[in-house]
Design an enzyme around this catalytic site. Structure first.
Site, short mmCIF file in Angstrom:
data_model
loop_
_atom_site.label_atom_id
_atom_site.label_comp_id
_atom_site.label_asym_id
_atom_site.label_seq_id
_atom_site.Cartn_x
_atom_site.Cartn_y
_atom_site.Cartn_z
N GLU A 1 58.12 25.40 29.44
CA GLU A 1 59.45 25.88 29.08
C GLU A 1 60.49 25.14 29.92
O GLU A 1 60.30 25.01 31.12
CB GLU A 1 59.57 27.39 29.34
N GLY B 1 60.50 30.68 39.48
CA GLY B 1 59.71 31.80 39.99
C GLY B 1 58.32 31.89 39.39
O GLY B 1 57.32 31.93 40.10
N HIS C 1 57.77 41.32 35.24
CA HIS C 1 58.61 40.55 34.32
C HIS C 1 57.77 39.63 33.45
O HIS C 1 57.88 39.65 32.22
CB HIS C 1 59.64 39.75 35.14
N GLU C 2 56.91 38.85 34.07
CA GLU C 2 56.12 37.90 33.29
C GLU C 2 55.15 38.64 32.37
O GLU C 2 54.94 38.24 31.22
CB GLU C 2 55.35 36.92 34.18
N1 B3K Z 1 60.63 31.87 31.29
C1 B3K Z 1 60.51 31.34 32.62
C2 B3K Z 1 61.63 30.47 33.02
C3 B3K Z 1 61.51 29.07 32.55
C4 B3K Z 1 62.59 28.21 33.13
C5 B3K Z 1 62.61 26.86 32.53
N2 B3K Z 1 63.60 26.01 33.13
C6 B3K Z 1 60.32 32.42 33.61
C7 B3K Z 1 60.87 33.73 33.27
O1 B3K Z 1 62.04 33.93 33.07
O2 B3K Z 1 60.11 34.63 33.13
ZN ZN Z 2 61.68 35.73 31.97
#
Ligand code: B3K
Ligand code: ZN
Length: 879
Positions: free
Chosen positions: A127, A267, A303-304
């Protein structure tokens, strides 16, 4: 580095692709500098698209080593390949297969996007647009494909072979090699692809979902660090459980794996079934992690995990819709942490974060709507606005609809859009459908940048027994949006009677008032509440119901009254915080005018009263006593800022509070010094937080003894780092401070995450000399410009959290920073661009500093060959 084409992407230009890729099979032959990737992509032409329409695939710095169309090697005239684009003349058939071979060098991939190596472990980050650094693809989130993966590698280098989905066949191959296959039955966008291969330790557990499905859980970390992953595993199970209870969401694969790596641009990443984490958000034990680290781990793990439904099962149609997954998922992790810990404490912390990061963004040159309409580099839009304000917008939907209707809306969202790539409109529609409400005015929160302001004047008419609120809304202009439309602002409120409790009104006119919320929709409302022969005290924006700034004319006695009595704990904190902020603004003006600041005795006494108030939990008291930071005060002042005057004003208030409440604080500090066995839970963390805040006050007089004692006797990192901070910040250069810093370095030198704390503490030492010490620390053997955590800990923290050092009048702080940004950019443009946003508030400083900052920004902008990432940030910052 991808070349800067200067291309601007616009929301209104969205159009579906000509082709779909229903099936993706990837084969990896892993090797550090010559990994071979074979992608077998099944294409399907969309109905209505001409069979001559070329297949145009995204790439980023790729080397094409083979191409076959339906199994036959492609002829030269059939395709055109550059590192960043592959165009193929399609066969006639509606469905066909392209087999694409690319060669990658993970070892030399310093951008940490695509396939790279961290400490010898192969890992990926896709991403937003990293998949195109692995193979040519329709690398956009609305292309949902079913993936199967096969990988092989030498057994010794990579005993562990992981990818998304469920494990398939695996086994040994000739030459001490082995392979593994993975199948993900859920169609997903390319940004959720992940692969990890290497030699890692692990802890395992399992979770049984509410419908009885058993899920194998694994957390993979560097060998020897397994015990430090136990808390993360616990947080994961609590998250899985909570999502079932609160949102009815069950996990859907047979396995859920988390891998911690030490080189990571942000993160963590929610790849389907295989989350990859910055090890900072996985590893914790009492010896190496602070309570804040534990809380962050809990939040990021949640969160993830929550992304599995909000992001993965339902993804975004395009990157403009990023808040659809991020804002919503932040809202979900906030609610989770509030349920796991203390709701009031969590809410206050959220608001502090929002004000510290999102407000300056919204009020500066990088302002953009929660759903931006254009971007040059999407990675620069993973912002506090998209995430934190995005979460506040979801919270407002819940406030407007009420909890039950909100949940029904969420249920409908999952039911209606599962397996789709959705939009913000889809999201709002489900809430309109379940509630019958019209959310069109509300949708401006997604489309209009800027922090709305409400000005409120209160009056009381004893004759009619009415309390009258004159409310006016305004939205300040932001870049490319000079004219703003009026917003729907849900303003939670209370009218507090002299007994300290909410008083009921007998009538309300002038706005819709429902369930403790005034709905502001027009520029001006005069809201009249009946039934008040005596004037109540007004408590507004309770729970921070809307992410706005509020200018209320209110006497300080009323604020003191609210700080003592408001039924809403958030608002009690807010009242106190406003009192402190006002006092600090006045004091910094006095300092600037060469005068000695004077403080209101009532406010000073209040600090002592709150510290002692045992009806309040310690964590809450710690937040209440932590004065607004220098940056908070600067933000409230808004322009012509002199950070030195602010620093001195704040120090003066710390000393005044300490002088007046010294005994109370000292007694309480001792009382909190119990040596019960360590537990990271919220209650124990709260006691440590309060004790460390008190330590700072108690050390303001200049005596380092207490801090030195705490440092020496500390049995956990929270207390140790707390003491070291006080020593370094308040007693810098003293024997005890130097000795403690040296001892810490000696003891924790080999532990990078702990050394980050050492760097951070020194980067935040107030005063002009810190510029030189940061420059010296950049030469320290434990520092590395290649590691994002090190760079953020030392240079990022210096820029964001050291007002007097970074903004040194002669510009030396900015110059050091500018040079470092350019150094980082050579390896990693994304991290450099993020770092550079620390200069976004440059125009709010006094003219001398502004000029110094401008020179540095202009210097970066004129550097030849700048990456798209950094150019985008610097040009917008200067505009
Ligand atoms: N979705 C990822 C973040 C990706 C950042 C790319 N530059 C982590 C998160 O927000 O959960
Ligand atoms: Zn996220």
């Amino acid at each position: 580095m991808r070349s800067d084409t200067g291309q601007v992407f616009r929301l209104e230009d969205y159009r579906p692709s000509d082709y779909l890729i229903p099936l993706t099979h990837l084969d990896f032959d892993l090797s550090p500098e010559a990994t071979l990737v074979t992608a077998e992509l099944t294409f399907e032409r969309r109905a209505g698209v001409a069979d001559t329409a070329p297949v145009v695939l995204d790439g980023d710095g790729l080397e094409l080593v083979g191409l076959a169309i339906d199994g036959k090697p492609a002829k030269p005239g059939d395709f055109e390949a550059t590192p960043d684009l592959l165009t193929v003349k399609p066969p006639r058939a509606k469905r066909f297969v392209l087999t694409i071979g690319t060669r990658l060098s993970p070892q030399t991939n310093t951008q940490l996007m695509g396939l790279y190596r961290s400490n010898g472990v192969y890992c990926t980050q896709c991403e937003a647009e990293g998949f195109r650094r692995i193979t040519y693809f329709l690398d956009r989130p609305d292309i949902l494909s079913i993936y199967s993966v096969r990988m092989e590698a030498p057994k010794k280098d990579a005993p562990l072979l992981l990818s998304n989905g469920n494990p398939g066949a695996h086994g040994d191959l000739d030459g001490e090699r082995h392979y593994a296959e993975w199948n993900d039955p859920f169609p997903k966008p390319s940004y959720l692809f992940a692969l990890v291969a290497g030699d890692l330790g692990s802890i395992r557990s399992h979770f049984v979902t509410k419908s009885g499905r058993r899920v194998e859980l694994g957390i993979f970390v560097e060998h020897g660090k397994e015990a430090r992953a136990v808390y993360a595993m616990d947080a994961l199970k609590r998250s899985m459980c909570w999502d079932e209870e609160k949102f009815g969401r069950e996990y859907d694969l047979d396995v859920f794996n988390i891998v911690a790596v030490s080189d990571f641009n942000m993160g963590a990443m929610e790849n389907k079934g295989l989350n990859v984490f910055n090890d900072k958000y996985v590893l914790a034990d009492e010896e190496t992690a602070t309570d804040a680290d534990y809380a962050n781990i809990e939040a990021v793990i949640a969160h993830e995990y929550f992304h599995n439904w909000t992001g993965n099962r339902i993804t975004c149609r395009d990157w403009f819709q990023l808040c659809l997954k991020e804002g919503l998922t932040v809202f979900r992790d906030h609610e989770f942490s509030a349920d796991q810990r203390s709701r009031a404490v969590k809410r206050i912390a959220e608001v502090r974060t929002l004000r510290a990061h999102q407000f300056p963004e919204d009020q500066g040159p990088l302002a953009h709507p929660v759903r931006p309409r254009r971007y040059r580099e999407i990675n620069n839009f993973y912002t506090a606005t998209v995430y934190e304000k995005g979460s506040e917008v979801v919270r407002m939907v819940s406030t407007i609809l009420g909890e039950d209707a909100f949940r029904r809306g969420m249920d409908l969202y999952f039911e209606r859009h599962d397996g789709e790539a959705a939009t913000v409109e889809d999201f709002l529609k489900v809430f309109e459908d379940v509630s019958g409400q019209d959310l069109s005015q509300f949708s401006l929160w997604y489309n209009q940048a800027g922090t709305p302001n409400l000005t409120v004047k209160t009056s009381h008419d004893p004759a009619s027994a009415e309390l009258i609120l004159d409310i006016e809304q305004s939205v300040p202009p932001t870049p490319n949006e000079s004219r703003k439309r009026l917003m729907h602002i849900p303003l939670a409120f209370g009218l507090v009677g002299s007994n300290g409790h909410d008083a009921a009104y007998t009538s309300a006119e002038g706005a819709t008032v429902e369930n403790g919320v005034i709905h502001i929709r027009k520029r001006r409302h005069q809201v009249r509440f009946g039934g008040f022969p005596q004037r109540p005290v007004v408590s507004l924006n309770r729970g921070f119901s809307a992410p706005i700034t509020l200018s209320v004319q209110q006497r300080s006695e009323d604020r003191i009254f609210l700080a003592r009595h408001d039924d809403d704990l958030y608002s009690r904190w807010q009242a106190l915080n406003t009192l402190f902020t006002d006092a600090l603004i006045a004091a910094s003006r006095q300092k600037r005018g060469g005068k000695t600041p004077k403080f209101n005795a009532g406010t000073i006494a209040l600090a002592g009263a709150i510290a002692e108030d045992e009806t309040l939990e310690p964590a809450y008291r710690a937040l209440a006593l932590a004065l607004p930071g220098e940056a908070d005060i600067a933000r409230e002042i808004g322009s012509n800022i002199d950070p030195d005057a602010i620093f001195e004003a704040r120090e003066a208030l710390v000393s005044a509070i300490a002088a007046a409440n010294g005994e109370t604080f000292a007694e309480l500090y001792e009382k909190l010094s119990d040596k019960a066995p360590f537990s990271p839970d919220a209650a124990n963390a709260g006691r440590r937080a309060l004790r460390n805040v008190l330590l700072d006050y108690l050390s303001a007089g200049g005596d380092p003894t207490r801090a030195a004692d705490q440092y020496r006797t500390a049995t956990n990192m929270t207390d140790r780092a707390g003491a070291l901070t006080v020593l370094a910040h308040r007693h810098g250069g003293s024997k005890v401070s130097t000795a403690a810093l040296t001892a810490f370095e000696k003891h924790y030198g080999p532990d990078p995450l702990v050394m980050d704390k050492w760097f951070m503490i020194q980067a935040t030492v107030p005063g002009p000399e810190t510029v030189e010490s940061v420059a010296a620390l950049m030469e320290h053997k434990r520092f590395s410009i290649a590691n994002p955590n090190r760079v953020r800990a030392l240079v990022g923290t210096f820029a964001i959290a050291n007002q007097t050092g970074f903004n040194r009048r002669d510009g030396a702080g900015y110059r050091l920073f500018g040079e470092t940004v350019l150094k980082v950019e050579k390896r990693n443009p994304q991290v450099a661009a993020r770092l550079a946003t620390a200069l976004r508030s440059w125009r709010s400083f006094e003219p001398e500093r502004q000029e110094q900052a401008r020179i540095v920004l202009a210097g970066i902008a004129s550097t030849p060959g700048l990456s798209a990432d950094l150019r985008d940030i610097v040009e917008r910052t200067l505009a």
